[in-house]
Design a protein around this motif. Sequence first.
Motif, PDB file in Angstrom:
ATOM      1  N   UNK A  18      40.343  47.873  36.704  1.00 59.01           N
ATOM      2  CA  UNK A  18      40.308  47.052  37.913  1.00 59.01           C
ATOM      3  C   UNK A  18      39.403  45.853  37.702  1.00 59.01           C
ATOM      4  N   UNK A  19      39.625  44.828  38.493  1.00 61.18           N
ATOM      5  CA  UNK A  19      38.812  43.620  38.413  1.00 61.18           C
ATOM      6  C   UNK A  19      39.503  42.492  37.669  1.00 61.18           C
ATOM      7  N   UNK A  20      38.724  41.486  37.339  1.00 63.66           N
ATOM      8  CA  UNK A  20      39.227  40.263  36.717  1.00 63.66           C
ATOM      9  C   UNK A  20      39.877  40.507  35.361  1.00 63.66           C
ATOM     10  N   UNK A  21      39.364  41.474  34.608  1.00 66.62           N
ATOM     11  CA  UNK A  21      39.844  41.750  33.251  1.00 66.62           C
ATOM     12  C   UNK A  21      40.763  42.977  33.200  1.00 66.62           C
ATOM     13  N   UNK A  22      41.441  43.294  34.282  1.00 66.08           N
ATOM     14  CA  UNK A  22      42.309  44.472  34.375  1.00 66.08           C
ATOM     15  C   UNK A  22      43.365  44.469  33.263  1.00 66.08           C
ATOM     16  N   UNK A  23      43.493  45.639  32.594  1.00 68.20           N
ATOM     17  CA  UNK A  23      44.487  45.805  31.550  1.00 68.20           C
ATOM     18  C   UNK A  23      43.997  45.479  30.146  1.00 68.20           C
ATOM     19  N   UNK A  24      42.833  44.861  30.017  1.00 68.49           N
ATOM     20  CA  UNK A  24      42.324  44.497  28.692  1.00 68.49           C
ATOM     21  C   UNK A  24      41.553  45.653  28.074  1.00 68.49           C
TER      22      UNK A  24
END
Length: 79
Positions: A18-24
């Motif tokens: 979750x958040x700005x970098x979701x999925x990284x």
Amino acid sequence: MKKNKIQIKKGDTIQIISGKYKGKQGKINFILKNKNKVIIENMNMKTKHIKPKQTDDKGCIKQIEGPIHYSNIKLVVKA
């Protein structure tokens, strides 16, 4: 304040959920146990302005990794 036991270690590969970098994905560099946060390699970059310490020094601008709360990550590969 109740401390939660973090089930991850330095060097583990994690994914941000979750958040700005979701999925990284990235590797854990450092764990802040008292704040329940982790610092991930090349993720959540912050700009830090450093003042000169002496009169002949120059100031500089550095990019550093900011902490992410451990509830926003999940373990992908153990180290």
